[in-house]
Design a protein around this motif. Structure first.
Motif, PDB file in Angstrom:
ATOM      1  N   ALA A 152       0.862  -1.181   0.000  1.00  0.00           N
ATOM      2  CA  ALA A 152       0.000   0.000   0.000  1.00  0.00           C
ATOM      3  C   ALA A 152       0.900   1.234   0.000  1.00  0.00           C
ATOM      4  O   ALA A 152       1.749   1.385   0.878  1.00  0.00           O
ATOM      5  CB  ALA A 152      -0.902  -0.005   1.224  1.00  0.00           C
ATOM      6  N   ALA A 153       0.721   2.097  -1.000  1.00  0.00           N
ATOM      7  CA  ALA A 153       1.621   3.253  -1.141  1.00  0.00           C
ATOM      8  C   ALA A 153       0.940   4.333  -1.974  1.00  0.00           C
ATOM      9  O   ALA A 153      -0.259   4.246  -2.260  1.00  0.00           O
ATOM     10  CB  ALA A 153       2.937   2.823  -1.780  1.00  0.00           C
ATOM     11  N   GLY A 154       1.719   5.337  -2.374  1.00  0.00           N
ATOM     12  CA  GLY A 154       1.188   6.410  -3.209  1.00  0.00           C
ATOM     13  C   GLY A 154       1.168   6.024  -4.674  1.00  0.00           C
ATOM     14  O   GLY A 154       1.775   5.027  -5.091  1.00  0.00           O
ATOM     15  N   ASP A 155       0.482   6.840  -5.467  1.00  0.00           N
ATOM     16  CA  ASP A 155       0.359   6.578  -6.899  1.00  0.00           C
ATOM     17  C   ASP A 155       1.708   6.481  -7.603  1.00  0.00           C
ATOM     18  O   ASP A 155       1.864   5.747  -8.568  1.00  0.00           O
ATOM     19  CB  ASP A 155      -0.452   7.698  -7.573  1.00  0.00           C
ATOM     20  CG  ASP A 155      -1.889   7.760  -7.084  1.00  0.00           C
ATOM     21  OD1 ASP A 155      -2.385   6.741  -6.594  1.00  0.00           O
ATOM     22  OD2 ASP A 155      -2.498   8.831  -7.204  1.00  0.00           O
ATOM     23  N   GLU A 156       2.685   7.256  -7.110  1.00  0.00           N
ATOM     24  CA  GLU A 156       3.973   7.352  -7.787  1.00  0.00           C
ATOM     25  C   GLU A 156       4.948   6.251  -7.405  1.00  0.00           C
ATOM     26  O   GLU A 156       6.072   6.214  -7.906  1.00  0.00           O
ATOM     27  CB  GLU A 156       4.606   8.724  -7.486  1.00  0.00           C
ATOM     28  CG  GLU A 156       5.151   8.876  -6.063  1.00  0.00           C
ATOM     29  CD  GLU A 156       4.087   9.098  -5.006  1.00  0.00           C
ATOM     30  OE1 GLU A 156       4.430   9.170  -3.819  1.00  0.00           O
ATOM     31  OE2 GLU A 156       2.891   9.194  -5.373  1.00  0.00           O
TER      32      GLU A 156
END
Length: 325
Positions: free
Chosen positions: A188-192
């Motif tokens: 789970a992380a950011g779009d980038e």
């Protein structure tokens, strides 16, 4: 992330806000102490505006800076701006005088500003070495009228967390342990994350971790951490000063091969308006005292206990005998 990486979807809002903020900053910005006649007309040393970005940690740091500068004889005011894209130009212009910053992230921000985004991506100036990173930052900042004060121990950099049970079941303490365990990880992380060297590419190249999927739930967001807690994902990208990990049953894994850049906390000031020795002395005393653990606890008091940033900051400074100098 870093605490200070701004998602693309917020840039339009930031750009619109800039128009509104410029007038306000011009009306009540710092201005040089010399221009204010030395004592600001109130018996003090003058007025300094401390900038704060739009997240908890920055708000706390701004209140800490304001309090120690008040104690040093200045009249201070905290000015909140949404993002670095807004407050960094204001700092250069002297519309704000002091900001709490993160060494590596600001270094790369200025690298892109000076040399262009493409060139900065090819030739980054930040690294996991804090001394070299601060040196590179200083070289970029000084020609823009900014003074970079020394970095301290406190660091708010990207970090990865798993549940305590997952760590215990797989004997995990470090990111190297994850790679060596041949685990298939949903992150789970950011779009980038898929493109950033500190995220998926770095985990795969540096640690040999098999990332099967990146779930774009944000950096350290409630949704991202909840998805790891309930087993939808295995690991979450957050920051080292995340104060809510325990409430989700999560623990950080050590970045034992130094994948992350040195985002140590440091003050940056407008040289003309806030370059006085006593300003540096007051801020440096705080920097030398503040630890990552301290900053995490301050974040917890604001985010979890719902205390005011100003109250939390003053309580901390009093507990460390940093006021009344």
């Amino acid at each position: 992330m870093s605490p200070i990486r701004i998602p693309a979807r917020r840039r339009l809002v930031a750009a619109t806000a800039a128009v509104l903020l410029t007038a306000g900053l011009t009306a009540c910005g710092g201005g040089s102490l010399e221009e204010q006649g030395g004592d600001g007309g109130d018996g003090g040393k003058g007025t300094l505006v401390v900038g704060s970005a739009g997240f908890t940690e920055s708000a706390i740091m701004a209140e800490l800076y304001a309090a120690v500068l008040d104690d040093a004889g200045y009249t201070t005011r905290v000015q909140k701006l949404a993002s670095r894209e807004l407050y960094e130009p204001a700092l250069e212009k002297g519309e704000i005088d002091v900001v709490p910053e993160y060494a590596a992230t600001l270094a790369e921000f200025l690298n892109a500003k000076v040399n262009g985004a493409d060139e900065a991506a090819k030739n980054p100036v930040a690294s996991s070495d804090v001394d070299k990173t601060v040196e590179a930052l200083t070289e970029l900042a000084e020609p823009r009228g900014l003074t970079v004060l020394p970095a301290g121990e406190a660091v708010a950099q990207n970090a990865f967390a798993v549940t305590e049970k997952f760590a215990e079941d797989n004997d995990l303490r470090t990111l190297s342990d994850v790679g060596e365990a041949d685990l298939r990880i949903k992150l789970a992380a950011g779009d980038e994350c898929g493109d950033r060297p500190f995220c998926r590419p770095g985990l795969e190249k540096t640690y040999g971790i098999d990332i099967t999927e990146v779930d774009p739930k944000g950096v350290g967001s409630v949704q991202a951490k909840q998805s790891v807690k309930d087993g939808t994902n295995d690991m979450v990208l957050t920051i080292t000063t995340d104060a809510t990990l325990e409430s989700f049953g999560l623990v950080l894994l050590e970045d034992d091969k130094n994948l992350q850049n040195a985002d140590n906390v440091l003050p940056v000031v407008n040289t003309k308006d806030a370059g006085a020795k006593d300003v540096a002395t007051a801020l440096n005393r705080l920097t030398e005292e503040l630890t990552t653990e301290d900053l995490t606890e301050l974040n917890r008091k604001v985010d979890a206990d719902r205390e005011k940033a100003e109250d939390v900051a003053r309580e901390y400074l009093e507990s460390k005998d940093l006021l009344g100098s």
